[in-house]
Write an enzyme that holds these catalytic residues in place. Structure first.
Site, PDB file in Angstrom:
ATOM      1  CB  THR A 150     -73.243  34.665 -47.434  1.00 60.82           C
ATOM      2  OG1 THR A 150     -72.176  33.850 -46.970  1.00 60.82           O
ATOM      3  CG2 THR A 150     -73.996  35.262 -46.269  1.00 60.82           C
ATOM      4  CB  SER A 180     -84.245  41.390 -61.558  1.00 62.51           C
ATOM      5  OG  SER A 180     -83.104  41.960 -61.025  1.00 62.51           O
ATOM      6  CB  ALA A 181     -85.315  43.083 -56.179  1.00 68.53           C
ATOM      7  CG  HIS A 182     -82.458  46.296 -60.626  1.00 70.02           C
ATOM      8  ND1 HIS A 182     -82.341  47.162 -61.670  1.00 70.02           N
ATOM      9  CD2 HIS A 182     -82.011  45.110 -61.086  1.00 70.02           C
ATOM     10  CE1 HIS A 182     -81.824  46.526 -62.717  1.00 70.02           C
ATOM     11  NE2 HIS A 182     -81.616  45.277 -62.386  1.00 70.02           N
ATOM     12  CB  CYS A 213     -78.219  45.642 -70.874  1.00 72.96           C
ATOM     13  SG  CYS A 213     -79.446  45.664 -69.581  1.00 72.96           S
ATOM     14  CG  ASN A 219     -84.989  44.954 -72.373  1.00 78.81           C
ATOM     15  OD1 ASN A 219     -85.232  44.153 -73.272  1.00 78.81           O
ATOM     16  ND2 ASN A 219     -83.794  45.482 -72.212  1.00 78.81           N
ATOM     17  CB  ALA A 231     -83.002  39.138 -64.429  1.00 76.79           C
ATOM     18  CB  THR A 232     -77.516  38.996 -65.568  1.00 76.05           C
ATOM     19  OG1 THR A 232     -77.957  40.241 -66.109  1.00 76.05           O
ATOM     20  CG2 THR A 232     -76.337  38.473 -66.362  1.00 76.05           C
ATOM     21  CD  GLN A 258     -87.858  45.523 -68.231  1.00 72.91           C
ATOM     22  OE1 GLN A 258     -88.696  46.291 -67.760  1.00 72.91           O
ATOM     23  NE2 GLN A 258     -86.566  45.783 -68.194  1.00 72.91           N
TER      24      GLN A 258
HETATM   25  N1  PMP Z   1     -83.760  40.535 -68.715  1.00 66.21           N
HETATM   26  C1  PMP Z   1     -84.392  41.666 -69.036  1.00 66.21           C
HETATM   27  C2  PMP Z   1     -85.591  41.591 -69.943  1.00 66.21           C
HETATM   28  C3  PMP Z   1     -83.945  42.888 -68.550  1.00 66.21           C
HETATM   29  O1  PMP Z   1     -84.580  44.007 -68.875  1.00 66.21           O
HETATM   30  C4  PMP Z   1     -82.804  42.917 -67.717  1.00 66.21           C
HETATM   31  C5  PMP Z   1     -82.251  44.232 -67.187  1.00 66.21           C
HETATM   32  N2  PMP Z   1     -81.994  45.167 -68.190  1.00 66.21           N
HETATM   33  C6  PMP Z   1     -82.176  41.708 -67.391  1.00 66.21           C
HETATM   34  C7  PMP Z   1     -82.690  40.540 -67.902  1.00 66.21           C
HETATM   35  C8  PMP Z   1     -80.984  41.667 -66.477  1.00 66.21           C
HETATM   36  O2  PMP Z   1     -81.405  41.919 -65.175  1.00 66.21           O
HETATM   37  P1  PMP Z   1     -80.389  42.212 -63.971  1.00 66.21           P
HETATM   38  O3  PMP Z   1     -80.027  43.660 -64.111  1.00 66.21           O
HETATM   39  O4  PMP Z   1     -81.174  41.935 -62.733  1.00 66.21           O
HETATM   40  O5  PMP Z   1     -79.228  41.298 -64.122  1.00 66.21           O
END
Ligand code: PMP
Length: 399
Positions: A248, A207-209, A339, A159, A75-76, A187
């Site tokens: 890739t 984002s998948a994680h 983060c 988040n 997501a970043t 989120q």
């Molecule tokens: N946006 C939000 C609201 C998040 O909570 C996070 C992860 N803390 C991110 C973006 C960044 O996601 P990623 O770890 O997949 O880069």
């Protein structure tokens, strides 16, 4: 001697990969390991098919079509691609709106664009104390719109405090004024029902994680067939992902992402009820034992559509959050956004609610998820109450 691992209560930072996801990914490491762009042979063609299939399934979960999904590293990157990719391509300056409670991967690129000459409005949310604390109202958004507003970025769910923003209403305002709307839905995806078309947004990151999938794979939804939505890539190279994201493709990650999202979507109703019930039980026990020593940061727990089901953010009256966490090695929780936890600064989200630095530092974030059990909640409640009472006692607050 076996030391039991801590109870994991930090599901906003990341989630444990679901075993069903891992199982589905495994063949793509050592059997179907071709490069999805090398379609001159069977290995590449099978990888390509797996990517196409995953893209279709992810799109279906979000009420869109496969051509709307661009794979990224997370997501970043998706946030950066949406914000920088759109505004740098615009070729002119224009007013940008965002909120003070966004993730740093939204705020930082917007700050960089401000330095490059884009005027920016950062909206303050409803302050602490209100039942919808953290919300950015459609009225406040509308009041910030200017004739030259070109772009807005509003997170669908936060988040740290779990607030769910009124994006459908904000999207309507944007559509009427031809403002491109980006939503960081990292989120929210998999946790609340989302239909990208009905929501009416133009760009959406996820984002998948965060949804029991692997780390290092994410996506940007780019509303299909929208002539307004021309993006510049952040990276140049082989022209993958329609030229928007060279590199890739992470085939096992993409396969895992699709399985993870499908599982979330299929299990969404019962899972969110179960997780919300656990969250409410935890809060009820803590409140009953600690009373006015704790209060809730962010929106009320009821009605349920204001706050993510697994989110709890607690503020202590007389206890420092970091100190409390140090007393609770058996619990994996966060004192703010993971983060930003490498920085000593208190959470910008809590400060944006009007909390003092000291109040922000006296806060902890709990994120419950799929793998938490009733026993986890009992354990967590017991340990938090015991640690808080010990610290209060030491501070002379308890007899
Ligand atoms: N946006 C939000 C609201 C998040 O909570 C996070 C992860 N803390 C991110 C973006 C960044 O996601 P990623 O770890 O997949 O880069």
């Amino acid at each position: 001697m076996n030391v039991p691992s801590p109870v994991y209560l930090d599901n906003h930072a990341t989630t444990r990969c679901d075993p069903r996801v891992i199982e589905g990914m495994l063949p793509y490491f050592n059997e179907t390991y071709g490069n999805a762009a090398s379609t001159t042979h069977e290995f590449g063609r099978l990888a390509r098919q797996a990517v196409d299939d995953a893209r279709r399934r992810i799109a279906a979960c979000l009420g869109t079509t496969a051509d709307a999904i661009i794979f990224t590293s997370g997501a970043t990157e998706s946030n950066n691609l949406a914000i920088q990719g759109y505004l740098r391509r615009l070729g002119r300056s224009g007013h940008v709106i965002t909120t003070a409670v966004e993730h740093t991967s939204v705020l930082e690129p917007i700050e960089a664009l401000r330095s490059a000459g884009f005027p920016v409005t950062i909206l303050s949310p409803v302050p602490d104390g209100a039942s919808d604390s953290g919300r950015v109202t459609p009225e406040a958004f509308l009041a910030a719109v200017r004739p030259d507003t070109v772009f807005a970025s509003i997170g669908l769910a936060n988040n740290e405090i779990g607030i769910i923003q009124p994006l459908r209403e904000i999207a309507q305002i944007c559509r009427d004024r031809k403002i491109v709307l980006h939503a960081d839905a990292t989120q929210a995806v998999g946790k609340i029902p989302i239909n990208a078309r009905e929501l009416g947004i133009d760009l959406m990151s996820f984002s998948a994680h965060k949804i029991y999938g692997p780390k290092g794979i994410g996506a940007l939804f780019v509303a299909p067939r929208s002539p307004r939505l021309r993006l510049s890539p952040l990276m140049l190279g082989g022209g993958h992902e329609r030229g928007l994201r060279s590199g890739t493709l992470n085939v096992p990650g993409i396969v895992g992402f699709a399985i993870a999202l499908e599982l979330c979507c299929h299990e969404l109703g019962p899972e969110s009820t179960r997780v919300r019930t656990l969250r409410d039980q935890l809060y009820t026990i803590l409140k009953a034992s600690l009373g006015d020593e704790i209060s809730l940061n962010g929106p009320a727990l009821e009605p349920p559509d204001l706050r993510l089901p697994g989110n709890l953010n607690l503020r202590f009256q007389h206890i420092d959050g970091e100190t409390l966490l140090l007393h609770l090695p058996q619990l994996a929780m966060s004192s703010g956004s993971a983060c930003s936890s490498t920085q000593a600064r208190p959470s910008h989200v809590l400060l944006a609610l009007g909390l003092t630095e000291q109040q922000a530092r006296a806060s902890i974030r709990i994120g419950l998820g799929r793998f938490n059990t009733h026993t986890d909640i009992q354990t967590a409640a017991h340990l938090i109450v015991a640690a808080a009472q010990e610290l209060l006692h030491a501070a002379g607050r308890l007899g």
